[in-house]
Scaffold this motif. Structure first.
Motif, PDB file in Angstrom:
ATOM      1  N   LEU A  13       0.826  -1.212   0.000  1.00 38.83           N
ATOM      2  CA  LEU A  13       0.000   0.000   0.000  1.00 38.83           C
ATOM      3  C   LEU A  13       0.858   1.259   0.000  1.00 38.83           C
ATOM      4  O   LEU A  13       0.522   2.238  -0.668  1.00 38.83           O
ATOM      5  N   VAL A  14       1.953   1.232   0.746  1.00 41.32           N
ATOM      6  CA  VAL A  14       2.846   2.384   0.771  1.00 41.32           C
ATOM      7  C   VAL A  14       3.461   2.606  -0.610  1.00 41.32           C
ATOM      8  O   VAL A  14       3.499   3.745  -1.114  1.00 41.32           O
ATOM      9  N   LEU A  16       2.252   1.679  -3.532  1.00 42.36           N
ATOM     10  CA  LEU A  16       1.186   2.128  -4.422  1.00 42.36           C
ATOM     11  C   LEU A  16       0.865   3.609  -4.194  1.00 42.36           C
ATOM     12  O   LEU A  16       0.703   4.375  -5.148  1.00 42.36           O
ATOM     13  N   THR A  17       0.820   4.025  -2.953  1.00 51.69           N
ATOM     14  CA  THR A  17       0.545   5.422  -2.615  1.00 51.69           C
ATOM     15  C   THR A  17       1.646   6.342  -3.137  1.00 51.69           C
ATOM     16  O   THR A  17       1.364   7.411  -3.684  1.00 51.69           O
ATOM     17  N   VAL A  18       2.887   5.931  -2.999  1.00 46.27           N
ATOM     18  CA  VAL A  18       4.006   6.736  -3.490  1.00 46.27           C
ATOM     19  C   VAL A  18       3.942   6.860  -5.011  1.00 46.27           C
ATOM     20  O   VAL A  18       4.138   7.941  -5.566  1.00 46.27           O
ATOM     21  N   VAL A  20       1.261   6.619  -7.022  1.00 49.10           N
ATOM     22  CA  VAL A  20       0.129   7.471  -7.393  1.00 49.10           C
ATOM     23  C   VAL A  20       0.447   8.934  -7.083  1.00 49.10           C
ATOM     24  O   VAL A  20       0.177   9.826  -7.894  1.00 49.10           O
ATOM     25  N   GLY A  21       1.040   9.214  -5.929  1.00 46.65           N
ATOM     26  CA  GLY A  21       1.416  10.583  -5.580  1.00 46.65           C
ATOM     27  C   GLY A  21       2.437  11.153  -6.539  1.00 46.65           C
ATOM     28  O   GLY A  21       2.329  12.309  -6.967  1.00 46.65           O
ATOM     29  N   TRP A  22       3.407  10.362  -6.934  1.00 43.73           N
ATOM     30  CA  TRP A  22       4.416  10.812  -7.885  1.00 43.73           C
ATOM     31  C   TRP A  22       3.773  11.133  -9.232  1.00 43.73           C
ATOM     32  O   TRP A  22       4.083  12.157  -9.844  1.00 43.73           O
ATOM     33  N   ARG A  25       1.758  14.378  -8.954  1.00 49.19           N
ATOM     34  CA  ARG A  25       2.659  15.526  -8.808  1.00 49.19           C
ATOM     35  C   ARG A  25       3.326  15.861 -10.140  1.00 49.19           C
ATOM     36  O   ARG A  25       3.479  17.012 -10.502  1.00 49.19           O
TER      37      ARG A  25
END
Length: 142
Positions: A13-14, A16-18, A20-22, A25
């Motif tokens: 999950l971490v 995947l979150t990174v 998607v955030g990248w 951004r």
């Protein structure tokens, strides 16, 4: 559930979150073609003869003041280029009509008032300058 499975799930999950955030951004600082917009919301005296940078902001936007300063610095010394600001705090219908989902959002308008590109979020200085150069056809203005 064994501990190692829980740790792997959290780690996944971490990651995947990174990712998607990248991706979000990275998309934020890229211009998008915007098509033609109805410009009755922008007064004729706020438009530049060659181009206009329009910043959409709100009262609670924390990045809007620095974007405003950056846009003014970009157009300083450029004849016929103007900067306009539209506060969306009390104009939610305008934000909905123009599909503005975050502030600051910057539109680059050409001499006819057509929206040539838009930036969602705080754009990079070089990206805005390059778009402005493309619109006015003056690569040496910055």
């Amino acid at each position: 559930m064994p501990l190692w499975i829980a740790v792997l799930a959290v780690a996944g999950l971490v990651v995947l979150t990174v990712i998607v955030g990248w991706a979000l951004r990275r998309r934020e600082n890229r211009p998008r073609n915007a098509g033609v917009a109805d410009l009755e919301w922008l007064a004729a005296d706020e438009r530049g003869e060659r181009a206009t940078l329009v910043q959409f902001s709100t009262e609670v936007c924390t990045r809007c003041p620095q974007v405003r300063r950056m846009l003014r610095e970009i157009v300083d010394g450029s004849d016929g280029v103007a900067v306009a600001e539209v506060d969306l705090t009390h104009r939610a219908e305008l934000a909905a009509r123009l599909h503005i989902l975050q502030t600051p959002t910057v539109f680059v308008l050409d001499a006819t008032g057509a929206v040539r590109s838009r930036f969602a979020g705080a754009p990079r200085r070089d990206a805005v300058a390059a778009e402005l150069d493309r619109v006015i056809g003056d690569p040496a203005h910055v």
